[in-house]
Design an enzyme around this catalytic site. Sequence first.
Site, PDB file in Angstrom:
ATOM      1  N   TRP B 362      49.561  79.009  57.147  1.00 39.05           N
ATOM      2  CA  TRP B 362      49.460  78.165  58.341  1.00 39.05           C
ATOM      3  C   TRP B 362      48.507  78.743  59.369  1.00 39.05           C
ATOM      4  CZ3 TRP B 362      50.598  73.339  58.195  1.00 39.05           C
ATOM      5  CH2 TRP B 362      51.605  72.881  57.357  1.00 39.05           C
ATOM      6  N   TRP B 365      44.550  78.210  57.226  1.00 37.59           N
ATOM      7  CA  TRP B 365      43.917  77.064  56.566  1.00 37.59           C
ATOM      8  C   TRP B 365      43.205  76.156  57.546  1.00 37.59           C
ATOM      9  CZ3 TRP B 365      44.430  71.652  56.132  1.00 37.59           C
ATOM     10  CH2 TRP B 365      45.422  71.071  56.931  1.00 37.59           C
ATOM     11  N   ASN B 366      43.687  76.079  58.795  1.00 37.91           N
ATOM     12  CA  ASN B 366      43.113  75.164  59.776  1.00 37.91           C
ATOM     13  C   ASN B 366      42.799  75.961  61.038  1.00 37.91           C
ATOM     14  OD1 ASN B 366      42.591  73.180  61.660  1.00 37.91           O
ATOM     15  ND2 ASN B 366      44.085  71.761  60.786  1.00 37.91           N
ATOM     16  N   PRO B 368      40.527  75.578  63.585  1.00 37.45           N
ATOM     17  CA  PRO B 368      40.431  74.922  64.895  1.00 37.45           C
ATOM     18  C   PRO B 368      41.807  74.745  65.546  1.00 37.45           C
ATOM     19  CG  PRO B 368      38.978  73.839  63.338  1.00 37.45           C
ATOM     20  CD  PRO B 368      39.772  74.839  62.553  1.00 37.45           C
ATOM     21  N   VAL B 369      42.776  74.237  64.779  1.00 39.59           N
ATOM     22  CA  VAL B 369      44.107  74.030  65.346  1.00 39.59           C
ATOM     23  C   VAL B 369      44.776  75.368  65.641  1.00 39.59           C
ATOM     24  CG1 VAL B 369      46.445  73.223  64.793  1.00 39.59           C
ATOM     25  CG2 VAL B 369      44.494  71.729  64.386  1.00 39.59           C
ATOM     26  N   HIS B 370      44.626  76.323  64.713  1.00 36.87           N
ATOM     27  CA  HIS B 370      45.257  77.628  64.929  1.00 36.87           C
ATOM     28  C   HIS B 370      44.721  78.296  66.193  1.00 36.87           C
ATOM     29  CE1 HIS B 370      47.072  81.474  64.203  1.00 36.87           C
ATOM     30  NE2 HIS B 370      45.881  82.061  64.245  1.00 36.87           N
ATOM     31  N   TYR B 378      50.267  79.584  72.895  1.00 39.80           N
ATOM     32  CA  TYR B 378      50.986  80.837  72.667  1.00 39.80           C
ATOM     33  C   TYR B 378      50.695  81.855  73.769  1.00 39.80           C
ATOM     34  CZ  TYR B 378      52.650  84.946  70.123  1.00 39.80           C
ATOM     35  OH  TYR B 378      53.301  86.082  69.757  1.00 39.80           O
ATOM     36  N   HIS B 403      52.476  66.547  63.050  1.00 39.37           N
ATOM     37  CA  HIS B 403      52.529  66.159  61.642  1.00 39.37           C
ATOM     38  C   HIS B 403      53.311  64.849  61.486  1.00 39.37           C
ATOM     39  CE1 HIS B 403      50.956  70.081  60.465  1.00 39.37           C
ATOM     40  NE2 HIS B 403      50.719  69.519  59.305  1.00 39.37           N
TER      41      HIS B 403
END
Lengths: 483, 483
Positions: B362, B365-366, B368-370, B378, B403
Amino acid sequence: MTAEGEGIRLRRTKSVTRAEEIQKQEQQLRRIQPDKPCHRPRDSLFSWSSGFTNFAGLVNWAFLLLTMGGVRLLLENLIKYGIRVDPHQWLVVLTGSREGDPDHPSLYLASYAVVPISLCLLLEKGLAGEKIAANIGSIAHVVNLALLVTLPMVVIYIKPTGFSLLGASGVCFLYSVLFLKLWSYVQVNLWCRTARASHKSTLRRMSVSLSKLSNGSANHNDPIEDHLVYYPDNLNVKDITYFILAPTLCYELNFPRTDRIRKRFLLKRLLEVIVLLQLILCLFQQWIIPSVKNSLIPFSNMNLMLATERLLKLSIPNHLVWLTFFYLSFHSFLNMMGEILHFADRNFYCDWWNAANIDVFWRTWNMPVHKWCVRHLYIPMVEQGYSKTTASVTVFFISAFFHEYLVSVPLRTFKVWAFLGMMSQLPLSHLCRSVEKNLGPRWGNMIVWASLILGQPLCIMMYYHDYVITHFGESLLESYASI
Amino acid sequence: MTAEGEGIRLRRTKSVTRAEEIQKQEQQLRRIQPDKPCHRPRDSLFSWSSGFTNFAGLVNWAFLLLTMGGVRLLLENLIKYGIRVDPHQWLVVLTGSREGDPDHPSLYLASYAVVPISLCLLLEKGLAGEKIAANIGSIAHVVNLALLVTLPMVVIYIKPTGFSLLGASGVCFLYSVLFLKLWSYVQVNLWCRTARASHKSTLRRMSVSLSKLSNGSANHNDPIEDHLVYYPDNLNVKDITYFILAPTLCYELNFPRTDRIRKRFLLKRLLEVIVLLQLILCLFQQWIIPSVKNSLIPFSNMNLMLATERLLKLSIPNHLVWLTFFYLSFHSFLNMMGEILHFADRNFYCDWWNAANIDVFWRTWNMPVHKWCVRHLYIPMVEQGYSKTTASVTVFFISAFFHEYLVSVPLRTFKVWAFLGMMSQLPLSHLCRSVEKNLGPRWGNMIVWASLILGQPLCIMMYYHDYVITHFGESLLESYASI
């Protein structure tokens, strides 16, 4: 994507130093701004310029996907055909006779193998004691071996109803192995006899003095000599029985031996033999037989797309059976025999799974046969003045003959699919070599695997197709097609 | 087989030296015998004691078998369903409206997105010029963003007939991205405003002097300062448009830029986008839709074996689509946008395929979102005094919300399968951690892959099942079952 070799980072290093300096300072300045910058110049991992190469996870992915595909096929098979496994039939199949037939012709035929073996030993004894002339002995050996090979062919052809497919295959396999073993036995004894004739006892004396020299202690009776067997002391029932049972096709007088039997090792191999044998029988009953039956119609009508689909579908269980069979016979069974017989050379296979060429595969997957071919066919022929190519081709043709023999005789369909399959290895080898040269060993290896996975089921389907047409006629095909 | 560590060769070295000496001489003696010995003590390669570990060929084997399985499934699919690909429908689908409906509500809804973006910019301008009070501005921003997210939900609910599934999904996706982008835009501008208020121009002066210092040339007008944009000069249409188009969700005032557009690189990415988009649509029409339809009956009747078989069958095309989609969007599309916009940070994904834990997946893989989650949720939460656990859980729940949003709104079935799927990541992460600790990272990676391959199709089937039941009623299910 090779042109992108000069990626973002790379180009940066090439640019003018002044501009670079400015950029560096700009970056420093940027980093202390209140907008908390989080971006910096870099390439995506899939771009060549990133230099990233760690795709180890994809190997796990591949194996997981394979396992899942296997489970799905298993479920699909169970849903479609129900449970086809029938342990009662195994007994029938393993004893080698047809169902309902109390006679066991394959067992009788297998037992008869004692006769040519005994004959061979007696002939050798006569030759060693010079009671039989050398040329008469040679002719007798040739006749004996020729009869050995033709016997199953004739018996199975005369009494076809008594043999189950597995029973007939087993007998043919046994007689092929015996042929190779006895050839080796005769040839090695011939070498020993020739050596004895040319310099009768010089060898023995030389070796004794050599051992004494290297030992350095010539006083006490040397214990080394007691261990080795010399010709013609080897010509006895115990020795030939050991050779017939030993997991090798090459005879020699003093096989390397292990000190003890590793009980845990032996137990594991024994368990493997039992479990894997059941697994192969299950796969056969549950998966291969229905798939082959299903493939009959498309193959007969030559619907290319359907036939390809069937071929691919058959290739997976067939390949699994072949892999299991390989492990079962070459690792479990031969190691078990080796352990029981204290036979120390366990080189039954090399790493054929890494073979980048089909030649390498043939040289590494079946070491007993490969060793036999080199020692008893290739080298003797080269020593007799034949060219290496002639020797190779002869080895190849004899190998092709035995492949055809092991398939055609039990099926009683004298077609040449297996022989053609062997012949196709020649252009395949050329293909492998050019692919390996141009694309690297990985692709050569891929071709080897592809030929293994696809070649076998193709041959099986061709034989099955011909088998059905020969023995049950077109009528069965028509009745299949009408369903 | 670890107990066999003391293999044939090893034991030999342990034995007494005297016996060994004798054996060695025996070997020498044996080798010069006329029987041409060809055996020597050694272990089989599969025995642990052989120390052999090169199984590289098996990786090729696995990939080959996968490819063949894929080809077979393709053929099977073609035989079963014929060609289902219909390019006409693509146009209908891509414009986002239902067939026969001349209206394009999703295109209108997408165009409407200009309004909240403009509003956001105007609010920021007002706040920067101190024409709007800070608290009023904040409230206006919150209302604007909340409306942005709820708008597609409401419109799709009110006018359900106008939207195709893809049209509705596209709009929801667009609005989600805009929400994250504008949140980032607002927050970064807030940081800049706060910095300006606390030490108005100190920062600017400090940075100038720093650059002059490191440059060492204070005489000529420093060229570095001209390149960077400072707050509030960034508040203009050009800047916000660049950010909205840029392949990132995190706003900053000075994005790293590339020097030039690599034309070959751009062309390749463009071709990839076009080809892979077609591929995904083909896979959908030809493979996924029939599979999902077929899975409906077993899922409804809860025939476990049949449902599992269907799930496994669906999982393969679904996984292929997901992989293609990943490459298409994260490598091809985002790199294309980046190249066009001179955007230098191409870190759109890390090596998630090697992830040994679902957490790592998690996080990688992504990107931009992370990055957005870390920078805008955070860290701010941790800085405001919340514990790291609270911050993580909040990130997790917002992610789960989006999601659910992206699936439920277009399908108009407000079930919680996607949300539950996200929740299941928590126990899965614990499982991964314990597996990784006990069995090594390879097995952790296997579990990550398994959850990816099986989790998604499970959710898809659940949603589709509920979608059919909600919108077409039990009658359809019954008519299916009666076929």
